[in-house]
Each structure stands twice: as C-alpha cells, then as structure tokens.
Write an enzyme that holds these catalytic residues in place. Structure first.
Site, mmCIF file in Angstrom:
data_model
loop_
_atom_site.group_PDB
_atom_site.id
_atom_site.type_symbol
_atom_site.label_atom_id
_atom_site.label_comp_id
_atom_site.label_asym_id
_atom_site.label_seq_id
_atom_site.Cartn_x
_atom_site.Cartn_y
_atom_site.Cartn_z
ATOM 1 N N SER A 18 17.362 2.048 -22.197
ATOM 2 C CA SER A 18 16.451 2.561 -23.230
ATOM 3 C C SER A 18 17.024 3.786 -23.948
ATOM 4 O O SER A 18 17.921 4.466 -23.439
ATOM 5 C CB SER A 18 15.100 2.933 -22.605
ATOM 6 O OG SER A 18 14.567 1.835 -21.922
HETATM 7 N N1 SAM Z 1 14.996 1.213 -17.029
HETATM 8 C C1 SAM Z 1 16.209 0.568 -17.470
HETATM 9 C C2 SAM Z 1 17.361 1.521 -17.541
HETATM 10 O O1 SAM Z 1 17.201 2.718 -17.308
HETATM 11 O O2 SAM Z 1 18.465 1.032 -17.836
HETATM 12 C C3 SAM Z 1 16.045 -0.160 -18.773
HETATM 13 C C4 SAM Z 1 15.207 -1.320 -18.624
HETATM 14 S S1 SAM Z 1 15.317 -2.601 -19.808
HETATM 15 C C5 SAM Z 1 14.617 -1.878 -21.235
HETATM 16 C C6 SAM Z 1 14.025 -3.610 -19.113
HETATM 17 C C7 SAM Z 1 14.401 -4.256 -17.809
HETATM 18 O O3 SAM Z 1 13.233 -4.870 -17.267
HETATM 19 C C8 SAM Z 1 15.440 -5.353 -17.947
HETATM 20 O O4 SAM Z 1 16.543 -5.095 -17.122
HETATM 21 C C9 SAM Z 1 14.697 -6.602 -17.524
HETATM 22 O O5 SAM Z 1 15.498 -7.569 -16.889
HETATM 23 C C10 SAM Z 1 13.646 -6.030 -16.595
HETATM 24 N N2 SAM Z 1 12.485 -6.883 -16.356
HETATM 25 C C11 SAM Z 1 11.837 -7.688 -17.239
HETATM 26 N N3 SAM Z 1 10.807 -8.305 -16.633
HETATM 27 C C12 SAM Z 1 10.789 -7.884 -15.337
HETATM 28 C C13 SAM Z 1 9.977 -8.176 -14.213
HETATM 29 N N4 SAM Z 1 8.943 -9.034 -14.282
HETATM 30 N N5 SAM Z 1 10.248 -7.546 -13.046
HETATM 31 C C14 SAM Z 1 11.302 -6.677 -12.950
HETATM 32 N N6 SAM Z 1 12.121 -6.383 -13.975
HETATM 33 C C15 SAM Z 1 11.858 -6.975 -15.160
#
Ligand code: SAM
Length: 241
Positions: free
Chosen positions: A91
């Site tokens: 992000s």
């Molecule tokens: N917090 C992260 C970082 O600091 O790099 C960025 C996160 S990215 C915007 C969103 C993440 O949420 C992705 O890696 C995606 O695979 C994950 N995600 C999506 N749906 C999810 C779920 N149901 N459970 C866990 N992770 C999930």
C-alpha cells in the site's frame, strides 16, 4: 544522439532514485515528510490532523525497500503503492500511516492484520504493538513475508496462510484489527474477535465502485459505530465467504 539520451537517462535514474544505504535513508525521511503533508491536506475529512509520534517513528524506521521486489527497490520511497507480484500491491505509505494511526495502537496491544502482502504494514505495527498476527490468502506471498519478517528480526509477528475473513480465533481477542483489502462488509468473525472498545480499520466497497476507509468501534454493549474516513482504492478481499 541516441547514446547521449541513454547516458542522460542512466544518470537521471542514478541520481533521482537511491540504490544504497544512505540514499535510502534520505529518501525514507523525505517520504515521511510527504506522508505528513498528505495527512495535513486530508485532515479536514479524515479527522487526523497530526499523525501520532509512534506512527511517525515507525515510518522513519522501517526500511520499505526490504519489502518490495529487488528491481523496485529504487522506487520504494515514492509515496505510492507498488506491485509485489501475484497481482497484489504494497500500500501507499500515506495510507499505511493513516490506517495505523486510526487503529490507535498502544504498546502491548494485540493486533490482527488481514492481508499480509509484503509484510510492510505488519512491520510498522510490530514497531508499536506487543504482538501482531497477520493472515495472507496467497500462499507464496504469505510464506515470503513470514520469512522476511523473521530475517528482519520481528519476533512479535506471527503469520499464517489462510482466508482472513474468519480471523484468527485462537489468538483473539484483539485490541485492533486492520483489513488491507477491500471488503463488501465487515466480516462478522472479525467483529466477534475484537475486544470491547477495540477498532477495526477496513476499506469497504467493491473493486469497481468507490471504496471508503472506515473505522468500526465496538461499544460496551457489543454494538458498533462506524465512521467514514476517505475514499481509497484497494485490491479486493478474496476467499470463499
Ligand atoms: N498489508 C500489505 C503490505 O503491507 O504489503 C498490503 C496488502 S495488499 C493491498 C492486500 C493483500 O490482501 C494481498 O496480499 C491479498 O492477497 C490479501 N488478501 C486478499 N483477500 C484476503 C483474504 N481473504 N485473507 C487474507 N488475505 C487476503
């Protein structure tokens, strides 16, 4: 002529983007200045005029270039989201700082993060909280982030691969929960795993419509209040729910 252009582009790249320790430190401090300026510009509707000192300290300390693919390290301190593979992103630093601030994390708090991604947000939280539990649904990303956090010395972060919609019941209750992917609603299991007085910071909305960053607070009688912060754009919360 072409050769001069290529040389010019090379020199611009070398001077505009850092590629080593001291350059990264300077770039990180500049990034934090931009984050503070963004917080100031958006304060009238976010309600956050000044970021908490503990958030600023964490943003200055955590080396974002260690959380992005090597080829993107020179761009790590731009105040922008960056690709981390598998169609996912790390992000934007301003959003990481704002969400952390909205969680009102204190020393000793137990935190749950849904969407480990690169592990950067987990590292920021780990600098402030007592313990961080982070769940990622994409196995290679979750494993890589877990290994990265261990190699960087974060002993107070636990990661797991799975569907974060259902939370981490064995580690509950949590003082605060952050969801870093956009959901259509607040997952009821997460509300259940939140302490009374605790907060969930979550982007709500679909991928193709306006999403809003929301703060959900659990009241003493178990009811919740919600506050809309600002429009955002996140990758979707996936999974089988
Ligand atoms: N917090 C992260 C970082 O600091 O790099 C960025 C996160 S990215 C915007 C969103 C993440 O949420 C992705 O890696 C995606 O695979 C994950 N995600 C999506 N749906 C999810 C779920 N149901 N459970 C866990 N992770 C999930």
């Amino acid at each position: 002529m072409k050769r001069y252009f290529a040389l010019g582009a090379f020199l611009f790249f070398c001077f505009a983007f850092p590629s080593h320790g001291e350059g990264f430190d300077v770039a990180r401090h500049k990034m934090v200045e931009e984050v503070l300026a963004d917080a100031n510009t958006t304060s009238s509707y976010s309600g956050v005029s000044a970021l908490s000192p503990n958030v600023i300290v964490a943003m200055k300390k955590v080396e974002r270039h260690r959380f992005v693919p090597d080829a993107l390290a020179p761009a790590a301190y731009l105040n922008r989201p960056l690709p981390i593979g598998y169609g996912q992103t790390i992000s934007q630093p301003f959003i990481v700082a704002l969400m952390t601030d909205l969680m009102q994390v204190k020393a000793g708090d137990r935190i749950l993060e849904i969407g480990t991604g690169s592990g950067y947000q987990a590292a920021i939280l780990a600098e402030i909280a007592g313990s961080v539990y982070s769940i990622e649904i994409i196995e290679p990303l979750g494993k890589e982030a877990g290994e990265r956090l261990i190699s960087l010395g974060y002993r107070n972060v636990q990661t797991r691969v799975g569907d974060g919609y259902y939370g981490w019941p064995e580690a509950a209750p949590f003082d605060a929960i952050i969801v870093t992917a956009a959901a259509s609603h607040v997952p009821p299991p997460l509300l259940k795993q939140l302490k009374i007085g605790g907060r969930i910071v979550i982007p709500l909305g679909t991928q193709f419509m306006t999403q809003y960053l929301m703060v959900v607070e659990k009241q003493p009688d178990g009811s919740v209040t919600t506050r809309q912060i600002l429009p955002v754009r996140f990758v979707p919360l996936t999974g089988g729910h």
